[in-house]
Design a protein around this motif. Structure first.
Motif, mmCIF file in Angstrom:
data_model
loop_
_atom_site.group_PDB
_atom_site.id
_atom_site.type_symbol
_atom_site.label_atom_id
_atom_site.label_comp_id
_atom_site.label_asym_id
_atom_site.label_seq_id
_atom_site.Cartn_x
_atom_site.Cartn_y
_atom_site.Cartn_z
ATOM 1 N N ARG A 484 -4.364 0.486 2.533
ATOM 2 C CA ARG A 484 -4.793 -0.880 2.845
ATOM 3 C C ARG A 484 -5.610 -1.389 1.663
ATOM 4 N NH1 ARG A 484 -8.410 -1.516 7.615
ATOM 5 N NH2 ARG A 484 -8.878 0.702 7.347
ATOM 6 N N THR A 497 -4.718 -6.756 3.115
ATOM 7 C CA THR A 497 -3.273 -6.577 3.213
ATOM 8 C C THR A 497 -2.938 -5.091 3.260
ATOM 9 O OG1 THR A 497 -1.172 -6.855 2.014
ATOM 10 C CG2 THR A 497 -3.152 -6.800 0.690
ATOM 11 N N GLU A 500 1.520 -1.361 1.338
ATOM 12 C CA GLU A 500 2.970 -1.354 1.223
ATOM 13 C C GLU A 500 3.553 -2.733 0.952
ATOM 14 O OE1 GLU A 500 5.610 1.850 3.554
ATOM 15 O OE2 GLU A 500 4.597 0.303 4.732
ATOM 16 N N SER A 501 3.015 -3.746 1.665
ATOM 17 C CA SER A 501 3.588 -5.080 1.537
ATOM 18 C C SER A 501 2.738 -5.995 0.644
ATOM 19 C CB SER A 501 3.747 -5.705 2.935
ATOM 20 O OG SER A 501 2.505 -5.654 3.611
ATOM 21 N N ARG A 503 1.368 -8.119 -2.324
ATOM 22 C CA ARG A 503 2.050 -8.772 -3.450
ATOM 23 C C ARG A 503 1.057 -9.033 -4.558
ATOM 24 N NH1 ARG A 503 4.224 -13.632 -1.106
ATOM 25 N NH2 ARG A 503 4.630 -14.160 -3.275
#
Ligand SMILES: Nc1ncnc2c1ncn2[C@@H]1O[C@H](COP(=O)(O)OP(=O)(O)OP(=O)(O)O)[C@@H](O)[C@H]1O
Ligand SMILES: [Mg+2]
Length: 520
Positions: A484, A497, A500-501, A503
């Motif tokens: 995280r 965020t 893994e995701s 950006r």
């Protein structure tokens, strides 16, 4: 493991009998007790050129640069300037020949202001100026190089990145023709690196020469005209820079094997909460540095804190480590409050801490490696030094610390190797069982091989169920390791965020305070 010389290509300036080199080292030999730090090194930098020194931690880069600027004297061999032999007996002598160095370990006086530090040792008449004239002059020089600094600030209050900026401004202020930059970018954020490189290009266009040292291979490819690789004190390779080499090739030349820096995230479910931070706020002399921070870190989880230096990271880490008491809110480790109970209590609850300021807070420079490794041991246990010796030797081997052995004094280690001692202490299982690991920029200043080792160790610690808080300005590092990610901006968490995701563009924008999702 001797390495054949890699004569991949010669730099463009070597074409024919061009101008004499601006500065050269001829068959330089430098020994320290038990170490041949430079072994018949030949090196030169041409006018208008960036020549990079590359090599593993302890390869001899800083030592060579120190002789080129007059800080150390060679045991044999000599230095020449514009083709003429010179003898430099001090850095002041170097300055007289237009040579200045920005050091890897800061050489600033903590109690002086920024502008006092900048003029320290310079030969102009700045000392005759009054304070505000001086500060204006220093600010103007800094501004003209795109490196904003606050001339009236006390250096002791600055972050590591800000101090580095002061070092660079100081060398520029002294009007050097040849600038030796020893890992100047290790503590700069990407935007500052770009600024610095713009300056470097402007300086080389004006005919100045730059000797650049960095472990960041992408930077090396971007900025260098030529690269010389050092290994165990010897020159083992030359490559021409820009466009004709890539980071993979440089890594191979340096360590003699391919390096893989891909790391996986925790694939397993994470455990119970180890670190609990509730509504944490900190105000220092009327200024809010941390506001309303709340988050948890679970066993087997790595949480990354991204942010530009000076947005509260150092204070957050110090508060968790019990070195600073928050103004309000609380910190708990494994369910026990640590707020206001000091650093020893936090350690007893299973905290391991790698602070940002290695030689200031992490290590005692005058002590041996062995004693530094013992420093944070549980004080209730009497340590038998004869039994920890083999363990120290094992750590020296595991972390490939270049030293004469456990008695080597920390101050006499190369920059990267000092850092490895600190990491070895905090990451090794030898101390009280670690439950929570707080690490600030763990791979800063390490060579690529060592980065690989440290990242693997962090992975192992996570798999073994430790909770890890990774605080780093190296966005790539945070993005590639964390489960995280929180972004800290002006002391607040402005973005969260899953790793893994995550950006790059979103996290980067949040770091600059430009987040639509900001909850501030
Ligand atoms: N003042 C000193 N006294 C004793 N040994 C030293 C001293 N300075 C450096 N050394 C030793 O000389 C060797 C080369 O060190 P140097 O600092 O030049 O390495 P480096 O290439 O700059 O490494 P790093 O990337 O870690 O900064 C190391 O083995 C180091 O321990
Ligand atoms: Mg060095």
């Amino acid at each position: 493991m001797t390495n054949a010389s890699h004569e991949v290509a010669k730099g463009p300036h070597h074409a024919s009998g061009a101008a004499p080199s601006a500065l050269s080292a001829h068959s330089i030999v430098k020994r320290f007790p038990g170490v041949l730090a430079n072994d018949s090194v030949d090196f030169d930098v041409l006018p208008g050129e960036v020549h990079t020194l590359l090599g593993e931690n302890g390869a001899g880069k800083s030592t060579l640069a120190a002789m080129l600027c007059g800080l150390y004297q060679p045991d044999s061999g000599y230095i020449s300037r514009n083709g003429e032999r010179i003898a430099l007996s001090s850095p002041r002598g170097g300055l007289q020949h237009g040579i200045a160095m920005v050091h890897q370990h800061f050489r600033l006086v903590d109690r002086f202001t920024v502008s006092e530090n900048v003029i320290l040792g310079s030969r102009d008449l700045s000392y005759r100026l009054n304070r505000s004239e001086l500060e204006d002059k220093v600010a103007a020089v800094a501004e003209s190089y795109g490196l904003p600094i606050e001339p009236g600030a006390t250096v002791g209050d600055l972050s590591v990145g800000q101090r580095q900026r002061v070092e660079i401004v100081k060398a520029l202020y002294q009007g050097a023709e040849i600038l030796l930059l020893d890992e100047p970018t290790a503590v700069l954020v990407p935007a500052e690196v770009e600024k610095l490189f713009e300056n470097v290009r402007a300086m080389t266009q004006a005919g100045k020469s730059i000797v650049f040292i960095s472990h960041k291979l992408g930077e090396v490819v971007e900025i260098s005209d030529r690269v010389t690789v050092l290994r165990n004190g010897r020159v083992t390779g030359h490559v021409s820079g820009r466009g004709t080499t890539d980071t993979k090739e440089l890594a191979r030349l340096m360590v003699g094997r391919d390096i893989e820096l891909t790391t996986q995230r925790a694939s397993h479910a994470t455990g119970h909460e180890i670190l609990q931070i509730r509504d944490l706020s900190l105000t220092v002399t009327g200024v809010s540095v941390l506001s309303d921070i709340s988050f948890n870190v679970h066993a087997g989880e790595m949480v990354g804190i991204a942010g530009v230096a000076g947005n509260g990271q150092r204070e957050l880490a110090d508060t968790i480590a019990g070195l600073v008491s928050p103004t309000s809110g609380s910190v708990a480790i494994s369910g026990s409050m640590t707020t206001d109970r000091g650093p020893i209590h936090a350690r007893e609850l299973g905290l391991a801490y790698v602070p940002e300021d290695r030689l200031g807070m992490g290590l005692v420079p005058s002590m041996s490696i062995l004693d530094n490794l013992l420093l944070t041991r549980d004080r209730r246990v009497v340590v038998d030094r004869t039994t920890v010796r083999p363990e120290a030797m094992r750590l020296i081997e595991q972390f490939e610390i270049k030293a004469n052995g456990p008695d080597h004094v920390a101050r006499k280690l190369s920059g990267g190797n000092a850092q490895k001692v600190l990491l070895a202490r905090e990451l090794s299982g030898g101390r009280t069982a670690t439950k929570l690991l707080v690490v600030c920029s763990p791979t800063r200043g390490l060579d690529v091989g060592a980065i690989e080792t440290v990242r693997a160790l962090l992975d192992d610690a996570r798999s073994a169920g430790q909770a890890i808080l990774l605080i780093s300005e190296d966005l790539d590092e945070v993005m590639s390791l964390s489960d995280r990610i929180f972004v800290l901006y002006r002391g607040r968490v402005v973005h969260e965020t899953p790793g893994e995701s995550a950006r790059l563009s979103t996290v980067g924008a949040a770091m600059a305070g430009l987040t639509p999702e900001g909850n501030s």
